[in-house]
Enzyme design. Structure first.
Site, PDB file in Angstrom:
ATOM      1  N   SER A 155       0.882  -1.176   0.000  1.00 39.80           N
ATOM      2  CA  SER A 155       0.000   0.000   0.000  1.00 39.80           C
ATOM      3  C   SER A 155       0.911   1.214   0.000  1.00 39.80           C
ATOM      4  O   SER A 155       2.109   1.098   0.289  1.00 39.80           O
ATOM      5  CB  SER A 155      -0.842  -0.038   1.281  1.00 39.80           C
ATOM      6  OG  SER A 155      -1.446   1.205   1.524  1.00 39.80           O
ATOM      7  N   TYR A 168      -1.914  -1.240  10.342  1.00 38.26           N
ATOM      8  CA  TYR A 168      -1.918  -1.438   8.886  1.00 38.26           C
ATOM      9  C   TYR A 168      -0.577  -0.975   8.294  1.00 38.26           C
ATOM     10  O   TYR A 168       0.038  -1.662   7.482  1.00 38.26           O
ATOM     11  CB  TYR A 168      -3.089  -0.653   8.291  1.00 38.26           C
ATOM     12  CG  TYR A 168      -3.377  -0.881   6.825  1.00 38.26           C
ATOM     13  CD1 TYR A 168      -4.149  -1.958   6.397  1.00 38.26           C
ATOM     14  CD2 TYR A 168      -2.911   0.006   5.850  1.00 38.26           C
ATOM     15  CE1 TYR A 168      -4.443  -2.153   5.051  1.00 38.26           C
ATOM     16  CE2 TYR A 168      -3.191  -0.182   4.506  1.00 38.26           C
ATOM     17  CZ  TYR A 168      -3.965  -1.260   4.111  1.00 38.26           C
ATOM     18  OH  TYR A 168      -4.247  -1.449   2.770  1.00 38.26           O
TER      19      TYR A 168
HETATM   20  P1  NDP Z   1     -11.426  -6.105  -0.562  1.00 39.60           P
HETATM   21  O1  NDP Z   1     -11.882  -6.078   0.847  1.00 39.60           O
HETATM   22  O2  NDP Z   1     -12.437  -5.908  -1.640  1.00 39.60           O
HETATM   23  O3  NDP Z   1     -10.664  -7.473  -0.890  1.00 39.60           O
HETATM   24  C1  NDP Z   1      -9.800  -8.103   0.018  1.00 39.60           C
HETATM   25  C2  NDP Z   1      -9.986  -9.579  -0.131  1.00 39.60           C
HETATM   26  O4  NDP Z   1      -9.084 -10.259   0.768  1.00 39.60           O
HETATM   27  C3  NDP Z   1     -11.404  -9.967   0.245  1.00 39.60           C
HETATM   28  O5  NDP Z   1     -11.995 -10.771  -0.763  1.00 39.60           O
HETATM   29  C4  NDP Z   1     -11.180 -10.727   1.521  1.00 39.60           C
HETATM   30  O6  NDP Z   1     -12.090 -11.798   1.681  1.00 39.60           O
HETATM   31  C5  NDP Z   1      -9.793 -11.310   1.380  1.00 39.60           C
HETATM   32  N1  NDP Z   1      -9.292 -11.677   2.672  1.00 39.60           N
HETATM   33  C6  NDP Z   1      -9.267 -10.916   3.789  1.00 39.60           C
HETATM   34  N2  NDP Z   1      -8.773 -11.613   4.806  1.00 39.60           N
HETATM   35  C7  NDP Z   1      -8.473 -12.844   4.325  1.00 39.60           C
HETATM   36  C8  NDP Z   1      -7.925 -14.013   4.897  1.00 39.60           C
HETATM   37  N3  NDP Z   1      -7.604 -14.051   6.192  1.00 39.60           N
HETATM   38  N4  NDP Z   1      -7.736 -15.106   4.110  1.00 39.60           N
HETATM   39  C9  NDP Z   1      -8.089 -15.076   2.806  1.00 39.60           C
HETATM   40  N5  NDP Z   1      -8.616 -13.992   2.203  1.00 39.60           N
HETATM   41  C10 NDP Z   1      -8.815 -12.891   2.967  1.00 39.60           C
HETATM   42  O7  NDP Z   1     -10.267  -5.020  -0.688  1.00 39.60           O
HETATM   43  P2  NDP Z   1      -9.210  -4.689  -1.858  1.00 39.60           P
HETATM   44  O8  NDP Z   1      -9.421  -5.548  -3.031  1.00 39.60           O
HETATM   45  O9  NDP Z   1      -9.210  -3.228  -2.036  1.00 39.60           O
HETATM   46  O10 NDP Z   1      -7.853  -5.084  -1.116  1.00 39.60           O
HETATM   47  C11 NDP Z   1      -6.853  -5.925  -1.701  1.00 39.60           C
HETATM   48  C12 NDP Z   1      -5.498  -5.584  -1.127  1.00 39.60           C
HETATM   49  O11 NDP Z   1      -5.151  -4.239  -1.483  1.00 39.60           O
HETATM   50  C13 NDP Z   1      -5.411  -5.629   0.403  1.00 39.60           C
HETATM   51  O12 NDP Z   1      -4.180  -6.228   0.770  1.00 39.60           O
HETATM   52  C14 NDP Z   1      -5.423  -4.154   0.802  1.00 39.60           C
HETATM   53  O13 NDP Z   1      -4.786  -3.949   2.037  1.00 39.60           O
HETATM   54  C15 NDP Z   1      -4.686  -3.546  -0.357  1.00 39.60           C
HETATM   55  N6  NDP Z   1      -4.915  -2.118  -0.544  1.00 39.60           N
HETATM   56  C16 NDP Z   1      -6.203  -1.626  -0.694  1.00 39.60           C
HETATM   57  C17 NDP Z   1      -6.407  -0.283  -0.895  1.00 39.60           C
HETATM   58  C18 NDP Z   1      -7.776   0.289  -1.074  1.00 39.60           C
HETATM   59  O14 NDP Z   1      -7.919   1.506  -0.995  1.00 39.60           O
HETATM   60  N7  NDP Z   1      -8.813  -0.484  -1.358  1.00 39.60           N
HETATM   61  C19 NDP Z   1      -5.277   0.660  -0.929  1.00 39.60           C
HETATM   62  C20 NDP Z   1      -3.984   0.043  -0.787  1.00 39.60           C
HETATM   63  C21 NDP Z   1      -3.829  -1.289  -0.599  1.00 39.60           C
HETATM   64  P3  NDP Z   1     -13.263 -11.622   2.749  1.00 39.60           P
HETATM   65  O15 NDP Z   1     -13.848 -10.309   2.432  1.00 39.60           O
HETATM   66  O16 NDP Z   1     -14.150 -12.784   2.565  1.00 39.60           O
HETATM   67  O17 NDP Z   1     -12.559 -11.645   4.061  1.00 39.60           O
END
Ligand code: NDP
Length: 276
Positions: A155, A168
């Site tokens: 991030s 985070y």
């Molecule tokens: P989302 O919440 O849409 O997607 C994250 C996904 O990760 C979800 O499908 C979630 O599944 C899954 N997940 C969470 N915990 C677990 C776990 N313990 N095991 C397996 N899967 C898991 O968010 P984003 O797509 O935006 O996020 C993707 C990545 O990008 C993350 O690492 C986030 O920190 C990073 N990021 C996001 C930003 C933003 O502004 N959106 C900015 C910078 C970085 P479930 O929901 O079922 O738990």
């Protein structure tokens, strides 16, 4: 020929958001997919998380592109479940080339008010879960003998501090350290390891009342437009947020042979936010 034709990509957090977008972008360019997601709520997360139906939608979307996909519900905190998922995927799809350590959660609060549980879930998922992802995949990448590309999702909070996100920020900085160590360790096998650093991305992770409250504590029920204005102040380019596909395009580049000599780098897709 697609840019990752005939390759297999293992993606965590693939039920929705960026993970689903990565699956589709890589499939569009010829890859088969091993998709993992927890599809369940984590206790300390204050926004609705993905469901089994979300993961099934990813399956349908990838299959609509005529690519194969093996989807498994597994928690990145559970190394043996993750290993079993990758093993199953490689057994069915025949190889492994690309790894996207994308699964993650968000949470907020001043450092001195975070609970042990909030700190623990964050580090367990956003840092240890990324290490587990690499650990489960590396034996397959090495055994394939074709090199490989591991892309870890950090991030902008992995490159700079942001208030009210200490856990985070710590986890996402940790991902950079992990990426650099892996890049050195795996270089002899031509396995490249890099990290991507998105600014705010237009996914469910930011569009929820918990995040809105953080960005607009002064507004009772802020509109998407009002929230957009707040998010825009983070970026140098005058945009509110980037789309998941913008991150997927960076992931695709790092996964492809176009990046064959790029390893150990932190690639921001941040609309200039870390330059401000
Ligand atoms: P989302 O919440 O849409 O997607 C994250 C996904 O990760 C979800 O499908 C979630 O599944 C899954 N997940 C969470 N915990 C677990 C776990 N313990 N095991 C397996 N899967 C898991 O968010 P984003 O797509 O935006 O996020 C993707 C990545 O990008 C993350 O690492 C986030 O920190 C990073 N990021 C996001 C930003 C933003 O502004 N959106 C900015 C910078 C970085 P479930 O929901 O079922 O738990």
């Amino acid at each position: 020929m697609g840019r990752v034709e005939g390759k297999v990509a293992f993606i965590t957090g693939a039920a929705r958001g960026q993970g689903r977008s990565h699956a589709l972008r890589l499939a569009e360019e010829g890859a088969d997919i091993i998709a993992v997601d927890i599809c369940n709520q984590v206790g300390t997360v204050k926004y609705p998380m993905a469901t089994s139906e979300d993961l099934q939608q990813t399956v349908k979307d990838v299959e609509a592109l005529d690519r194969r996909i093996v989807a498994v519900e597994a928690d990145v905190r559970d190394l043996s479940a993750l290993k079993a998922a990758v093993d199953q995927g490689v057994a069915e799809l025949g190889r492994l080339d690309i790894v996207c350590g994308n699964a993650g959660i968000a949470g907020f609060g001043p450092a001195d008010e975070l609970t042990d549980e909030e700190w623990g879930d964050m580090l367990d998922i956003n840092l240890t879960g990324v290490w587990h992802t690499a650990k489960a995949a590396i034996p397959h990448l090495k055994a394939g003998g074709n090199g490989g590309s591991i892309i870890l999702t950090s991030s902008t909070a992995g490159l700079m501090a942001i208030e009210n996100l200490a856990h985070y920020v710590a986890a996402k900085h940790g991902v950079v350290g992990l990426m650099r160590a892996l890049a050195l360790e795996l270089a002899p096998d031509m396995i490249r390891v890099n990290s991507v650093h998105p600014t705010s991305v237009n996914t469910d992770m930011i569009h929820n009342s918990a995040t809105y409250k953080l960005f607009a504590p002064d507004l009772d029920s802020p509109t998407r437009e009002q929230i957009g204005e707040r998010f825009r102040t983070l970026n140098a380019l005058p945009i509110d947020w980037v789309e998941a596909r913008d991150i997927s395009n960076a992931v695709l580049f790092l996964a492809s042979d176009e990046a064959r000599y790029i390893t150990g780098v932190t690639l921001p897709v941040d609309a200039g936010s870390t330059t401000k």
